[in-house]
Design a protein around this motif. Structure first.
Motif, PDB file in Angstrom:
ATOM      1  N   LEU A 105       0.813  -1.206   0.000  1.00 28.26           N
ATOM      2  CA  LEU A 105       0.000   0.000   0.000  1.00 28.26           C
ATOM      3  C   LEU A 105       0.851   1.262   0.000  1.00 28.26           C
ATOM      4  O   LEU A 105       0.403   2.322  -0.450  1.00 28.26           O
ATOM      5  N   LEU A 106       2.079   1.172   0.513  1.00 25.91           N
ATOM      6  CA  LEU A 106       2.920   2.344   0.687  1.00 25.91           C
ATOM      7  C   LEU A 106       3.937   2.535  -0.426  1.00 25.91           C
ATOM      8  O   LEU A 106       4.722   3.477  -0.388  1.00 25.91           O
ATOM      9  N   GLY A 107       3.959   1.646  -1.415  1.00 25.22           N
ATOM     10  CA  GLY A 107       4.905   1.783  -2.508  1.00 25.22           C
ATOM     11  C   GLY A 107       6.342   1.611  -2.096  1.00 25.22           C
ATOM     12  O   GLY A 107       7.233   2.288  -2.619  1.00 25.22           O
ATOM     13  N   LEU A 108       6.609   0.685  -1.188  1.00 24.28           N
ATOM     14  CA  LEU A 108       7.949   0.483  -0.649  1.00 24.28           C
ATOM     15  C   LEU A 108       8.723  -0.602  -1.375  1.00 24.28           C
ATOM     16  O   LEU A 108       9.903  -0.804  -1.104  1.00 24.28           O
ATOM     17  N   GLY A 109       8.061  -1.335  -2.264  1.00 21.36           N
ATOM     18  CA  GLY A 109       8.716  -2.447  -2.928  1.00 21.36           C
ATOM     19  C   GLY A 109       8.662  -3.734  -2.136  1.00 21.36           C
ATOM     20  O   GLY A 109       9.198  -4.756  -2.570  1.00 21.36           O
ATOM     21  N   SER A 110       8.044  -3.713  -0.967  1.00 20.84           N
ATOM     22  CA  SER A 110       7.791  -4.899  -0.163  1.00 20.84           C
ATOM     23  C   SER A 110       6.414  -4.748   0.465  1.00 20.84           C
ATOM     24  O   SER A 110       5.942  -3.627   0.701  1.00 20.84           O
ATOM     25  N   ASP A 111       5.763  -5.883   0.720  1.00 20.90           N
ATOM     26  CA  ASP A 111       4.389  -5.840   1.194  1.00 20.90           C
ATOM     27  C   ASP A 111       4.289  -5.495   2.666  1.00 20.90           C
ATOM     28  O   ASP A 111       5.161  -5.852   3.468  1.00 20.90           O
ATOM     29  N   GLN A 112       3.215  -4.816   3.005  1.00 19.94           N
ATOM     30  CA  GLN A 112       2.839  -4.603   4.386  1.00 19.94           C
ATOM     31  C   GLN A 112       1.746  -5.605   4.762  1.00 19.94           C
ATOM     32  O   GLN A 112       1.081  -6.164   3.891  1.00 19.94           O
ATOM     33  N   VAL A 113       1.575  -5.827   6.057  1.00 21.22           N
ATOM     34  CA  VAL A 113       0.522  -6.684   6.583  1.00 21.22           C
ATOM     35  C   VAL A 113      -0.526  -5.786   7.223  1.00 21.22           C
ATOM     36  O   VAL A 113      -0.194  -4.914   8.038  1.00 21.22           O
ATOM     37  N   VAL A 114      -1.790  -5.981   6.847  1.00 19.05           N
ATOM     38  CA  VAL A 114      -2.888  -5.222   7.441  1.00 19.05           C
ATOM     39  C   VAL A 114      -3.858  -6.235   8.047  1.00 19.05           C
ATOM     40  O   VAL A 114      -4.266  -7.192   7.379  1.00 19.05           O
ATOM     41  N   ALA A 115      -4.203  -6.046   9.310  1.00 18.99           N
ATOM     42  CA  ALA A 115      -5.039  -7.007  10.019  1.00 18.99           C
ATOM     43  C   ALA A 115      -6.086  -6.279  10.844  1.00 18.99           C
ATOM     44  O   ALA A 115      -5.870  -5.152  11.300  1.00 18.99           O
ATOM     45  N   GLY A 116      -7.236  -6.952  11.043  1.00 18.52           N
ATOM     46  CA  GLY A 116      -8.318  -6.349  11.809  1.00 18.52           C
ATOM     47  C   GLY A 116      -8.872  -7.303  12.848  1.00 18.52           C
ATOM     48  O   GLY A 116      -8.701  -8.524  12.748  1.00 18.52           O
ATOM     49  N   TRP A 117      -9.521  -6.737  13.866  1.00 17.10           N
ATOM     50  CA  TRP A 117     -10.140  -7.557  14.904  1.00 17.10           C
ATOM     51  C   TRP A 117     -11.517  -7.005  15.211  1.00 17.10           C
ATOM     52  O   TRP A 117     -11.826  -5.849  14.940  1.00 17.10           O
ATOM     53  N   ARG A 118     -12.372  -7.864  15.799  1.00 14.36           N
ATOM     54  CA  ARG A 118     -13.793  -7.533  15.850  1.00 14.36           C
ATOM     55  C   ARG A 118     -14.369  -7.348  17.253  1.00 14.36           C
ATOM     56  O   ARG A 118     -15.499  -6.871  17.394  1.00 14.36           O
ATOM     57  N   ASN A 119     -13.646  -7.755  18.294  1.00 11.37           N
ATOM     58  CA  ASN A 119     -14.119  -7.555  19.667  1.00 11.37           C
ATOM     59  C   ASN A 119     -13.202  -6.573  20.396  1.00 11.37           C
ATOM     60  O   ASN A 119     -11.995  -6.565  20.145  1.00 11.37           O
ATOM     61  N   PRO A 120     -13.739  -5.765  21.318  1.00 11.10           N
ATOM     62  CA  PRO A 120     -12.897  -4.810  22.030  1.00 11.10           C
ATOM     63  C   PRO A 120     -11.747  -5.498  22.758  1.00 11.10           C
ATOM     64  O   PRO A 120     -11.936  -6.502  23.442  1.00 11.10           O
ATOM     65  N   ASN A 121     -10.543  -4.935  22.610  1.00 14.32           N
ATOM     66  CA  ASN A 121      -9.370  -5.497  23.277  1.00 14.32           C
ATOM     67  C   ASN A 121      -9.210  -4.860  24.663  1.00 14.32           C
ATOM     68  O   ASN A 121     -10.133  -4.222  25.177  1.00 14.32           O
ATOM     69  N   ALA A 122      -8.030  -5.034  25.262  1.00 15.08           N
ATOM     70  CA  ALA A 122      -7.810  -4.509  26.608  1.00 15.08           C
ATOM     71  C   ALA A 122      -7.943  -2.996  26.672  1.00 15.08           C
ATOM     72  O   ALA A 122      -8.260  -2.438  27.732  1.00 15.08           O
ATOM     73  N   ASP A 123      -7.694  -2.321  25.543  1.00 16.94           N
ATOM     74  CA  ASP A 123      -7.847  -0.866  25.472  1.00 16.94           C
ATOM     75  C   ASP A 123      -9.238  -0.449  25.024  1.00 16.94           C
ATOM     76  O   ASP A 123      -9.462   0.710  24.677  1.00 16.94           O
ATOM     77  N   LYS A 124     -10.162  -1.418  24.968  1.00 19.03           N
ATOM     78  CA  LYS A 124     -11.554  -1.198  24.577  1.00 19.03           C
ATOM     79  C   LYS A 124     -11.655  -0.690  23.143  1.00 19.03           C
ATOM     80  O   LYS A 124     -12.532   0.113  22.811  1.00 19.03           O
ATOM     81  N   GLN A 125     -10.750  -1.161  22.293  1.00 18.15           N
ATOM     82  CA  GLN A 125     -10.724  -0.759  20.896  1.00 18.15           C
ATOM     83  C   GLN A 125     -11.024  -1.944  19.989  1.00 18.15           C
ATOM     84  O   GLN A 125     -10.730  -3.096  20.312  1.00 18.15           O
TER      85      GLN A 125
END
Length: 399
Positions: free
Chosen positions: A318-338
Motif C-alpha cells: 500500500l505504501l509503494g515500498l517495494g515490499s508488502d505490508q501486513v494489514v489485520a483487523g479484529w472484531r471484539n474490544p481489546n484490553a484498550d476497549k478498541q
C-alpha cells in the motif's frame, strides 16, 4: 434496491510515515452503515464498466455496490440473492473466469457451525447466474455441499480453467474439532452451470479449517489453508491437488492466512493465531532450531498480541515500498476497549513498525480486502464490520 448515502469522513485522515520515503494517508468513506453482520467481502467488476465493485455476504442477503468512479460518489446497493437458506449467509467468491470482463459469483450459506451431523441443516453452496441486468435478482443454483460451509475462493488450475475451492469449518460428525477431517472440495463448472458440477477432493486431513489463500504463480497454483493444525500447503499438479511436504507453523492453530512478498519477491506468510485469536504472526524462510529438516517458513515473528478476535488479514504494498505490508483487523474490544485495523510495515533488520489504520470504535472488523478502487495505482482498503454493522473504504492518499 436501496440507495445508501455516502459520507466522507475527512476528519479521520491518518498519516503513516514509513521508511521516510512515503507519507500516505487514509480517508474513510462509509459505503453502508445499515448492514446486518457483514460476514465476507469480495472485489470485482460486476457490470463490465472496468471498475472494481464491492460484493458482500450479509446475514440474509448477497449484495453488490456499484463503483461510482470517484471518491465522493454514491455506491449504489443492489441485492443479488436473499434468504437462500433458513440460516445465515457466510461467504462469497467473485472472479472473471470466462474472460468477458465481468465476475462470476459463488456464495456460501446455511451457516450453522454447531451442526456437524446433518447436511440438510448445515452448510450450502450456490452458484449465482447473472441476469441480463445485474442490478436485478440473480438465479441461485444449489450445488453439493458439506456441513459448515465457511470460506470459498476461485482458483486457476490451467489455461481458461478454474475451480471453486470450498473450505468448511468442521468435518462431518466432528465434536470440538476432533473426529473426521474437513472435506475441502474443488468444484468444476459445466458448460451449462445448471447441470451437475463435478467435485474433486482437495484434502480431508485437517480439523477446524478457517480460511484459504490462493497462490497463482507461473509454475503452478498452490493453496494455503489455515487450520487447527497450522497452515497446510497443496499444489495442483497433473490434474489433482497434492499436499506439499512442509507445513507453515505446524502445530500452531491458524485462522486467517495470507502470502506477501519482501523486496526481491521473497515470499512470507502472515497469519492470525490462534483461530479467532489475539496474535498476528509472520513466517519467513529459514531453519527451525528443534527441527532442522523443516526449513520452509521456519522463522516466525509476532507482530502483535493485542487483538481480540482477529478475523481479517491482507498483504499488499500500500505504501509503494517495494515490499508488502501486513494489514489485520479484529472484531471484539481489546484490553484498550478498541476494535479496528492495524498496519505492520517491514523495516531494517527484519523489524516491523505498527501503525493504526482505525482503532476507534467505528470498525469491528469481520473481513478486509485490498484493491485499487479508483485506478490511481494505489491499493485501498475495504472493510466490513460485524458489531459496527458497516462497510467502509479506507482511501489510500499516498500520492
Amino acid at each position: 434496491m436501496k440507495n445508501v448515502l455516502l459520507l466522507v469522513l475527512s476528519i479521520h485522515s491518518l498519516t503513516l510515515v514509513a521508511q521516510a520515503q512515503s507519507t500516505p494517508a487514509f480517508t474513510v468513506q462509509v459505503v453502508d452503515n445499515q448492514i446486518d453482520i457483514g460476514y465476507g467481502l469480495a472485489i470485482g467488476d460486476v457490470n463490465g464498466d472496468r471498475r472494481p465493485d464491492i460484493l458482500l455476504a450479509d446475514q440474509k442477503e448477497f449484495v453488490w455496490y456499484k463503483n461510482p468512479g470517484d471518491k465522493t460518489g454514491t455506491w449504489q446497493r443492489y441485492v443479488m440473492a436473499a434468504n437462500l437458506t433458513p440460516q445465515d449467509n457466510v461467504c462469497i467468491a467473485a472472479r472473471d473466469i470466462d474472460g468477458d470482463g465481468r465476475v462470476e459469483v459463488a456464495v456460501g450459506a446455511g451457516w450453522n457451525p454447531a451442526e456437524t451431523d446433518d447436511s440438510t441443516k448445515s452448510g450450502a453452496v450456490f452458484y449465482l447466474i447473472r441476469p441480463k441486468d445485474p442490478t436485478q435478482t440473480w438465479e441461485p443454483v444449489r450445488l453439493h455441499h458439506e456441513v459448515t460451509t465457511h470460506r470459498m475462493r476461485w482458483a486457476s488450475v490451467g489455461r481458461n480453467t478454474f475451480q471453486l475451492i470450498v473450505v468448511p469449518l468442521h468435518g462431518r460428525y466432528n465434536r470440538n474439532g476432533a473426529g473426521r477431517g474437513v472435506k475441502v472440495l474443488a468444484y468444476q463448472m459445466p458448460k451449462n452451470p445448471r447441470d451437475a458440477w463435478t467435485t474433486q477432493l482437495v484434502d480431508s486431513t485437517m480439523h477446524m479449517t478457517h480460511n484459504v489463500d490462493i497462490w497463482e504463480d507461473a509454475a503452478e497454483t498452490q493453496l494455503l489453508i489455515g487450520s487447527k493444525e497450522g497452515g497446510k500447503r497443496l499444489a495442483y499438479r497433473k490434474g489433482r491437488w497434492e499436499p506439499l511436504g512442509r507445513w507453515i507453523g505446524q502445530g500452531n492453530s491458524m485462522g486467517e492466512v495470507r502470502r506477501g512478498f519482501d523486496k526481491g519477491k521473497v515470499p512470507f506468510v502472515a497469519s492470525v493465531e490462534p483461530m479467532h485469536g489475539n496474535k498476528v504472526a509472520v513466517y519467513r524462510n529459514g531453519p527451525v532450531a528443534d527441527a532442522p529438516d523443516r526449513l520452509m517458513y521456519g522463522v516466525t515473528q509476532t507482530l502483535t498480541d493485542k487483538f481480540n478476535q482477529g478475523h481479517a488479514l491482507v498483504c499488499g504494498d500500500l505504501l509503494g515500498l517495494g515490499s508488502d505490508q501486513v494489514v489485520a483487523g479484529w472484531r471484539n474490544p481489546n484490553a484498550d476497549k478498541q476494535v479496528g485495523i492495524r498496519m505492520f510495515v517491514p523495516g531494517a533488520a527484519g523489524q516491523w513498525q505498527e501503525y493504526p489504520v482505525d482503532d476507534s470504535v467505528r470498525m469491528a472488523c469481520e473481513d478486509l480486502q485490498a484493491a485499487d478502487l479508483d485506478g490511481d495505482g494505489d491499493l485501498d482498503l475495504i472493510a466490513s464490520g460485524r458489531a459496527t454493522l458497516n462497510v467502509l473504504i479506507y482511501w489510500n492518499q499516498r500520492k
